[in-house]
Design an enzyme around this catalytic site. Structure first.
Site, PDB file in Angstrom:
ATOM      1  N   CYS A   1      -3.300   0.624  -1.440  1.00  0.00           N
ATOM      2  CA  CYS A   1      -2.274   1.039  -2.382  1.00  0.00           C
ATOM      3  C   CYS A   1      -1.409  -0.171  -2.705  1.00  0.00           C
ATOM      4  CB  CYS A   1      -1.445   2.192  -1.843  1.00  0.00           C
ATOM      5  SG  CYS A   1      -0.865   1.972  -0.169  1.00  0.00           S
TER       6      CYS A   1
ATOM      7  N   GLU B   1       7.427   6.829  -6.269  1.00  0.00           N
ATOM      8  CA  GLU B   1       6.321   6.260  -7.020  1.00  0.00           C
ATOM      9  C   GLU B   1       5.736   7.215  -8.045  1.00  0.00           C
ATOM     10  OE1 GLU B   1       4.635   2.824  -4.158  1.00  0.00           O
ATOM     11  OE2 GLU B   1       3.579   4.734  -4.013  1.00  0.00           O
TER      12      GLU B   1
END
Length: 176
Positions: A62, A110
């Site tokens: 990620c 996010e």
């Protein structure tokens, strides 16, 4: 080295220093990748030198895209940078948003493009020790069980993905 990421400040997408985005809990762009081999997921344990969630297990990789970087390009770049994985074509599976306390006064807020890539037995994984402490292939059902039994060993975002988005990300695997 200062790393700048795309984040929203007062409703406007702008370039913000990564640590500042996490200290202030600013909404920012992210990319998450899961590499699958059959019903197994390639998991990584984050390096101890990471400034948040060091030593925790998480999805394959990620990151935050660079300014004007397409999410697909970012996913391919980060597979190589973190794990030395090349030649996979990640497929976009989901777009989601989450907010989570990641410890140390830091917040991940996010907006994530989630990708899945299929691997075979020939996949070579060469973890970058600055990013990754260990890797392991874990059968999906075992992963779900392990996260339920020991949530403190896993990143907050992985727990959110499995709890709220598993069917969309993993499709048939999550439905078995």
């Amino acid at each position: 080295m200062t790393i700048m990421i795309p984040a929203w400040v007062n409703g406007t997408l702008t370039s913000v220093e990564k640590l500042e985005a996490h200290v202030k809990g600013l909404r920012h762009k992210a990319v998450s990748v899961f590499v699958l081999k059959g019903d197994a997921v390639l998991m990584q344990q984050r390096a101890m030198c990471k400034y948040h969630t060091p030593g925790l297990w998480t999805n394959t990789c990620c990151t935050h895209p660079e300014w004007d970087e397409a999410p697909e390009v970012c996913a391919i770049r980060r597979l190589d940078e973190e794990l030395g994985v090349r030649g996979l074509i990640p497929q976009h599976r989901h777009h989601l948003e989450y907010r989570a306390d990641v410890g140390g006064g830091l917040i991940e807020h996010e907006v994530v493009d989630v990708f899945v890539a299929e691997a075979d037995e020939t996949l070579v994984v060469l973890p970058n020790p600055d990013e990754v402490m260990a890797v392991e292939w874990v059968h999906f059902d075992d992963l779900v069980d392990q996260v339920a039994q020991h949530p403190d060993r896993y990143t907050p975002w992985l727990r959110i993905y499995l709890r709220d988005h598993a069917a969309t990300i993993f499709g048939e695997l999550a439905l078995l």
